[in-house]
Design a protein around this motif. Structure first.
Motif: not given
Length: 130
Positions: A15-30
């Protein structure tokens, strides 16, 4: 013919890839989802790696890691947290997932139950299912 065991075939994909892809869509996420740093590698780490390569200190190490590193960790735990440890109690692993898998293999039997409190790192449950 299935190439994998039933146990492995039943595992959920990472699920790491799923979390990463969702996070990559957001500004300001480290972006810390892949276990790699967000910030540039420190000069201390770069120089240590260069020194290890120059001195041929980059080959296989003892299974629990070099005695000097384990001693430093023991000293750190004592100095910062007041925790006294024996070097034999310290093992350095290559990654967090490897560490979780080793803990699961060491402590959990097939019929045991494991409680995982959520939210948690997405792969923790799979480490114990394996």
């Amino acid at each position: 013919m299935n190439k994998f065991s039933k146990r492995v075939s039943a595992l959920q994909s990472s699920l790491i890839r799923t979390v990463a892809e969702e996070g990559m869509k957001l500004d300001g996420v480290i972006p810390l989802w892949f276990g790699e740093g967000y910030w540039p590698t420190s000069t201390i780490a770069i120089n240590a790696a260069i020194q290890a390569l120059r001195s041929n200190d980059h080959f296989y190490q003892p299974n629990s890691e070099k005695m000097s590193l384990r001693q430093e960790i023991s000293d750190y735990l004592q100095r910062i947290y007041g925790i006294k440890t024996q070097i034999a109690q310290i093992t350095v692993t290559a990654s967090g997932m490897q560490r979780l898998a080793l803990v699961a293999i060491t402590l959990v039997d097939t019929d045991d139950h494991v409680v995982s409190i959520s939210p948690a790192w997405p792969n923790i449950d799979e480490a114990f299912r394996i």
